[in-house]
Scaffold this motif. Structure first.
Motif, PDB file in Angstrom:
ATOM      1  N   UNK A 195      59.445 -67.431  71.197  1.00 33.04           N
ATOM      2  CA  UNK A 195      58.601 -68.170  70.274  1.00 33.04           C
ATOM      3  C   UNK A 195      59.349 -69.425  69.850  1.00 33.04           C
ATOM      4  N   UNK A 196      58.607 -70.527  69.736  1.00 25.53           N
ATOM      5  CA  UNK A 196      59.243 -71.779  69.346  1.00 25.53           C
ATOM      6  C   UNK A 196      58.322 -72.518  68.374  1.00 25.53           C
ATOM      7  N   UNK A 197      58.922 -72.946  67.261  1.00 19.41           N
ATOM      8  CA  UNK A 197      58.227 -73.768  66.272  1.00 19.41           C
ATOM      9  C   UNK A 197      58.852 -75.165  66.356  1.00 19.41           C
ATOM     10  N   UNK A 198      58.407 -76.001  67.281  1.00 22.06           N
ATOM     11  CA  UNK A 198      59.126 -77.256  67.548  1.00 22.06           C
ATOM     12  C   UNK A 198      59.186 -78.199  66.358  1.00 22.06           C
ATOM     13  N   UNK A 199      58.138 -78.240  65.534  1.00 22.85           N
ATOM     14  CA  UNK A 199      58.159 -79.167  64.402  1.00 22.85           C
ATOM     15  C   UNK A 199      59.068 -78.670  63.282  1.00 22.85           C
ATOM     16  N   UNK A 200      59.303 -77.369  63.247  1.00 16.65           N
ATOM     17  CA  UNK A 200      60.236 -76.817  62.255  1.00 16.65           C
ATOM     18  C   UNK A 200      61.662 -76.793  62.782  1.00 16.65           C
ATOM     19  N   UNK A 201      61.801 -76.891  64.129  1.00 20.33           N
ATOM     20  CA  UNK A 201      63.128 -76.938  64.727  1.00 20.33           C
ATOM     21  C   UNK A 201      63.781 -75.579  64.925  1.00 20.33           C
ATOM     22  N   UNK A 202      62.958 -74.510  65.040  1.00 21.13           N
ATOM     23  CA  UNK A 202      63.505 -73.177  65.231  1.00 21.13           C
ATOM     24  C   UNK A 202      62.854 -72.488  66.432  1.00 21.13           C
ATOM     25  N   UNK A 203      63.628 -71.590  67.032  1.00 20.55           N
ATOM     26  CA  UNK A 203      63.126 -70.760  68.123  1.00 20.55           C
ATOM     27  C   UNK A 203      63.595 -69.330  67.902  1.00 20.55           C
ATOM     28  N   UNK A 204      62.862 -68.384  68.459  1.00 23.77           N
ATOM     29  CA  UNK A 204      63.176 -66.972  68.301  1.00 23.77           C
ATOM     30  C   UNK A 204      63.002 -66.274  69.647  1.00 23.77           C
ATOM     31  N   UNK A 205      64.011 -65.518  70.055  1.00 15.15           N
ATOM     32  CA  UNK A 205      63.924 -64.675  71.241  1.00 15.15           C
ATOM     33  C   UNK A 205      63.732 -63.240  70.785  1.00 15.15           C
ATOM     34  N   UNK A 206      62.713 -62.584  71.328  1.00 20.19           N
ATOM     35  CA  UNK A 206      62.418 -61.182  71.011  1.00 20.19           C
ATOM     36  C   UNK A 206      62.691 -60.352  72.256  1.00 20.19           C
ATOM     37  N   UNK A 207      63.610 -59.398  72.140  1.00 17.85           N
ATOM     38  CA  UNK A 207      63.968 -58.549  73.274  1.00 17.85           C
ATOM     39  C   UNK A 207      63.699 -57.089  72.937  1.00 17.85           C
ATOM     40  N   UNK A 208      63.140 -56.377  73.912  1.00 18.86           N
ATOM     41  CA  UNK A 208      62.869 -54.960  73.737  1.00 18.86           C
ATOM     42  C   UNK A 208      63.606 -54.146  74.779  1.00 18.86           C
ATOM     43  N   UNK A 209      64.029 -52.942  74.403  1.00 16.81           N
ATOM     44  CA  UNK A 209      64.716 -52.057  75.349  1.00 16.81           C
ATOM     45  C   UNK A 209      63.727 -51.561  76.400  1.00 16.81           C
ATOM     46  N   UNK A 210      64.222 -51.004  77.529  1.00 15.89           N
ATOM     47  CA  UNK A 210      63.340 -50.618  78.635  1.00 15.89           C
ATOM     48  C   UNK A 210      62.231 -49.652  78.247  1.00 15.89           C
ATOM     49  N   UNK A 211      62.435 -48.839  77.207  1.00 10.43           N
ATOM     50  CA  UNK A 211      61.384 -47.907  76.788  1.00 10.43           C
ATOM     51  C   UNK A 211      60.135 -48.642  76.308  1.00 10.43           C
ATOM     52  N   UNK A 212      60.309 -49.876  75.857  1.00 10.95           N
ATOM     53  CA  UNK A 212      59.209 -50.670  75.320  1.00 10.95           C
ATOM     54  C   UNK A 212      58.690 -51.591  76.412  1.00 10.95           C
ATOM     55  N   UNK A 213      57.917 -51.028  77.313  1.00 15.64           N
ATOM     56  CA  UNK A 213      57.500 -51.752  78.525  1.00 15.64           C
ATOM     57  C   UNK A 213      56.152 -52.438  78.381  1.00 15.64           C
TER      58      UNK A 213
END
Length: 298
Positions: A225-243
């Motif tokens: 996810x990226x909020x370019x005008x706010x200048x922030x980004x977020x990476x969301x990672x899930x373990x293999x069980x969460x497919x």
């Protein structure tokens, strides 16, 4: 009103509501960037109108059609939990009080023991123990979910987490999945199609204004996810069980849902689908899932 438990790590602040489903009340940094958006959903009756920014999904994700499923030759009926529909949704962990098992300045472990008796008999017909751990860091948030079958019988389970992300500053989304389930008018899976064309987020694009409420299968385990005008980004990672990954973009509202989950929607009634994500736990068996959200400037 449920008291808020606050965790701190550097400039990060995380509010928790153990008495209200183990939910997140808020997550922001000292500069005022809100990474999760508190939302009051009137359909989720057990939240009593309180705004929450995210909550655990145990012992299943999303809908169970008609509040009913059949397992090992027995029919089970669940109490409806989503106003306006005859369905149970998102398990019952979000409807319950969790106790604080461990606590530090930047970490909290919450616990829930469910027994199907009294007022809770219709929520879920099997006993289980759940743990929910929040670890706040200067660069992000980690969430761990553990589910143990404490019953004397096998039980079908799933899990996940439902965060609400703010929909502002030109929010863009990106993730890879192999397929997506389209929904019928009842919001239940209808057709499985390749995650291509308008259904693809393999290249980051705007959240847009079209209503989306679909479960993606074969998720790679990373979303951006990226909020370019706010200048922030977020990476969301899930373990293999969460497919699986559920994307929810309600039109005209200031948030989206991007939910790492183990099972497809209505998975308990889709036994012929090999990768439905429903797990059967024998007595004493445990299932775990982990989510990590990492913040960056962009």
């Amino acid at each position: 009103m449920s008291p808020t438990l606050e965790l701190n790590a550097g400039g990060m602040r995380l509010g928790l509501l153990p008495d209200l489903g183990g939910s997140i009340a808020f997550w922001h940094n000292g500069a005022g960037m809100e990474f999760l958006r508190p939302v009051s959903d009137p359909h989720l009756v057990a939240q009593h109108g309180r705004a929450v920014a995210g909550y655990p999904l145990v012992p299943f994700s999303n809908r169970v059609a008609g509040d009913h499923f059949r397992f090992e030759g027995v029919d089970y009926h669940l109490d409806p939990s989503f106003a306006g529909e005859n369905c149970a949704i998102h398990g019952n962990g979000w409807q319950r009080r969790w106790r604080i098992a461990l606590l530090s300045d930047s970490s909290a472990t919450l616990a829930l023991d469910h027994t199907p008796s009294g007022a809770y008999a219709g929520q879920w017909p099997f006993s289980y123990r759940a743990q929910l751990r929040y670890d706040l860091h200067e660069a992000g948030l980690s969430i761990g979910i553990l589910l143990e079958n404490t019953d004397t019988r096998d039980q079908p389970v799933g899990m996940g987490f439902h965060p609400y992300f703010p929909r502002h500053s030109g929010l863009k989304i990106g993730f890879v999945a192999s397929s997506v389930w389209t929904n019928g008018p009842d919001h239940l899976p209808l057709l499985r199609i390749p995650a291509e064309g308008d259904c693809s987020f393999a290249h980051m694009r705007d959240a847009g204004h079209a209503p989306i409420d679909n479960c993606y299968a074969g998720w790679s385990g990373s979303a951006f996810l990226r909020w370019p005008r706010a200048g922030y980004a977020l990476t969301v990672e899930g373990s293999p069980e969460l497919s699986h990954l559920v994307l929810f973009t309600p039109p005209g509202l200031p948030y989206i849902g991007l939910e790492p989950v183990s099972n497809m929607n209505d998975g308990f009634n889709r036994g012929t689908i090999a990768d439905s994500g429903v797990r059967v736990l024998a007595p004493g068996q445990v299932m775990e899932g982990h989510i990590r959200m990492t913040v960056a400037r962009c």
